[in-house]
Scaffold this active site. Structure first.
Site, PDB file in Angstrom:
ATOM      1  N   LYS A 138      -9.983 -18.533  42.100  1.00 18.26           N
ATOM      2  CA  LYS A 138      -9.770 -17.457  43.082  1.00 18.26           C
ATOM      3  C   LYS A 138      -8.581 -16.626  42.636  1.00 18.26           C
ATOM      4  CE  LYS A 138     -11.569 -16.197  47.065  1.00 18.26           C
ATOM      5  NZ  LYS A 138     -12.910 -16.471  47.620  1.00 18.26           N
ATOM      6  N   ASP A 178     -13.778 -10.272  47.553  1.00 21.92           N
ATOM      7  CA  ASP A 178     -13.449 -11.066  48.744  1.00 21.92           C
ATOM      8  C   ASP A 178     -12.876 -10.018  49.709  1.00 21.92           C
ATOM      9  OD1 ASP A 178     -13.199 -14.154  49.523  1.00 21.92           O
ATOM     10  OD2 ASP A 178     -11.448 -13.183  50.355  1.00 21.92           O
TER      11      ASP A 178
HETATM   12  N1  GLU Z   1     -15.404 -14.373  47.779  1.00 26.11           N
HETATM   13  C1  GLU Z   1     -16.671 -15.006  47.931  1.00 26.11           C
HETATM   14  C2  GLU Z   1     -16.472 -16.456  48.347  1.00 26.11           C
HETATM   15  O1  GLU Z   1     -15.525 -16.736  49.050  1.00 26.11           O
HETATM   16  C3  GLU Z   1     -17.583 -14.823  46.737  1.00 26.11           C
HETATM   17  C4  GLU Z   1     -17.064 -15.283  45.428  1.00 26.11           C
HETATM   18  C5  GLU Z   1     -17.942 -14.896  44.237  1.00 26.11           C
HETATM   19  O2  GLU Z   1     -18.972 -14.282  44.425  1.00 26.11           O
HETATM   20  O3  GLU Z   1     -17.545 -15.252  43.133  1.00 26.11           O
HETATM   21  O4  GLU Z   1     -17.229 -17.332  48.050  1.00 26.11           O
END
Ligand code: GLU
Length: 458
Positions: A138, A178
């Site tokens: 992340k 996100d």
């Molecule tokens: N931000 C999204 C999550 O919390 C998607 C992450 C992504 O697609 O890599 O899963």
């Protein structure tokens, strides 16, 4: 029923888990959100260590709770007034046992190491649950996109990528969106990455626009996936969305497409929100208006009532949980439902919760839901649809082809059903039938643990 299950187990497994938690909390004592996410997982894994003590010897928990790598960097940019601004950027590469690090980027003033680490930690188990070959990571920045001009957004994202590009790649780490990072930001970041690298590595980011390597259904995937998951929970009790009253917090990407799918299934969605307040429209939320206000005009949700005077707007987003409903879908942000909100929802007769956001319920709120027999779909299972379709986007990029909306939607639906079934099965197998928090944590953990053991102490 509870996730604080440590009392039931007076074993070496319990001592092991508690000792690891103590070490983690000492080492990260200034990171409350990260510790909250770790606590939720660790407690529910005690039955696994009891059954498979060899996992303790392999030091799985000690390793899985420590990120493989954390990068923090300066992001300098110049605002429209010519003033130099500095933000902090992050990328946490948490676990690569199952595949390249995968997870979104969040741009929000609340972003700090604790928030990014909690999100990265959750992502390990969520990504594992999808059954796709993706590790957990992340990133993000404390940059606040609210009120920024398009040019400012571009300058910031380009500066952000000018540092981030060193750490990512289609086979190493694949960021996506996100909170605060949508198609526009991904587009600018992809352009900058391509320029620096001098090659078209489409699979380096997901959530891209359709014309340059994006996947159909990615935009809808988190919201749709959450509703598909809740559909399975409801069906297990002979219930459905059809005719149910639904409250969805937030009005960003996850909320909008959760509302869309719920409405398609015949639900009566009566409320949604943004960080300033919430709207209640007893006639049913007019989604076209919300989409235009949020996706195109980037305005506040309060504007909705100017166009629909029968609806009401209430200042303060937290009050949305006082709106009675059958199904609540928290799709805004972490810790948006506390113990009091959970009690309110239970009092008003809520039957199911589907977490569209990451960790929207506090540990105390989860206890309230579980103790009152509310069907509870935890985030790492219920909101895994977004990252699942991100992984399908990576597959399409590797094959240099694109699937239709229907094909991707059908795969997404299948993945969400699998996540539900695997979570139900794991909960039953380890003596916590019906507890999807424990079930999802165990099912997600086991795949990662098996891969980590196979790969040795790294
Ligand atoms: N931000 C999204 C999550 O919390 C998607 C992450 C992504 O697609 O890599 O899963």
């Amino acid at each position: 029923m509870s996730i604080t299950i440590a009392e039931k187990h007076s074993t070496a497994a319990k001592q092991y888990v508690q000792a690891v938690y103590e070490t983690v909390s000492k080492r990260n004592h200034h990171e409350p959100e990260f510790l909250q996410a770790v606590k939720e997982i660790l407690d529910s894994l005690i039955p696994v260590f009891e059954q498979q003590p060899q996992l303790m010897e392999a030091g799985i928990l000690e390793r899985i709770t420590e990120p493989e790598r954390v990068v923090s960097f300066r992001v300098p940019w110049v605002d429209d007034n010519g003033k130099v601004q500095v933000n902090r950027g992050y990328r946490v590469q948490f676990n690569s046992a199952l595949g390249p690090y995968k997870g979104g980027l969040r741009f929000h003033p609340s972003v700090d190491a604790s928030i990014i680490k909690f999100l990265g930690f959750e992502q390990i188990f969520k990504n594992s649950l999808t059954g796709q070959p993706i590790g957990g990571g992340k990133g993000g920045s404390d940059f606040d996109p609210k009120g920024k001009s398009d040019n400012e957004i571009m300058r910031f994202t380009q500066s952000f990528m000018t540092e981030l590009y060193k750490y990512i790649g289609p086979d190493t780490d694949v960021p996506a969106g996100d909170i605060g990072v949508g198609a526009r930001e991904i587009g600018y970041m992809f352009g900058q990455y391509k320029r620096i690298r001098g090659g078209y590595e489409a699979g380096v980011l997901t959530g891209k626009g359709i014309v340059y390597g994006g996947s159909l259904t990615r935009k809808e995937a988190t919201g749709y996936g959450c509703v598909y998951f809740v559909q399975e929970m409801l069906a297990s009790k002979g219930l459905s969305f059809n005719g149910s009253k639904v409250v969805v917090s937030g009005s960003g990407n996850v909320s909008i497409y959760a509302i869309e799918k719920a409405q398609q299934l015949g639900a009566h969605v009566v409320a949604c929100s943004d960080s300033n307040g919430y709207i209640v429209d007893e006639e049913g939320i007019k989604l076209d208006t919300v989409k235009r206000l949020k996706e195109v005009e980037r305005k506040r949700i309060s504007e909705y009532v100017k166009e629909h005077p029968n609806a009401k707007y209430v200042e303060g987003c937290g009050g949305i949980w006082s709106v009675p409903c059958d199904i609540a879908l928290p799709c805004a942000t972490q810790n948006e439902i506390d113990e009091k909100d959970a009690a309110l929802l239970v009092e008003s007769g809520v039957k199911a919760i589907g977490e569209g956001a990451n960790m929207p319920s506090t540990l105390e709120a989860i206890e309230v839901f579980l103790n009152n027999g509310v069907l509870f779909g935890p985030a790492k299972a219920a909101n895994a649809g977004g990252v699942a379709v991100s992984s399908l986007e990576m597959s399409q990029n590797s094959m240099r082809l694109s699937w239709t909306f229907e094909e991707v939607d059908a795969k997404l639906h299948g993945i969400m059903k699998n996540i539900y079934n695997n979570s139900v099965k794991a909960a039953e197998e380890f003596g916590y039938a019906g507890n999807l928090v424990v079930g999802a944590n165990i099912a997600g953990f086991k795949r990662v643990a098996d891969a980590m053991i196979a790969q040795g102490v790294v």
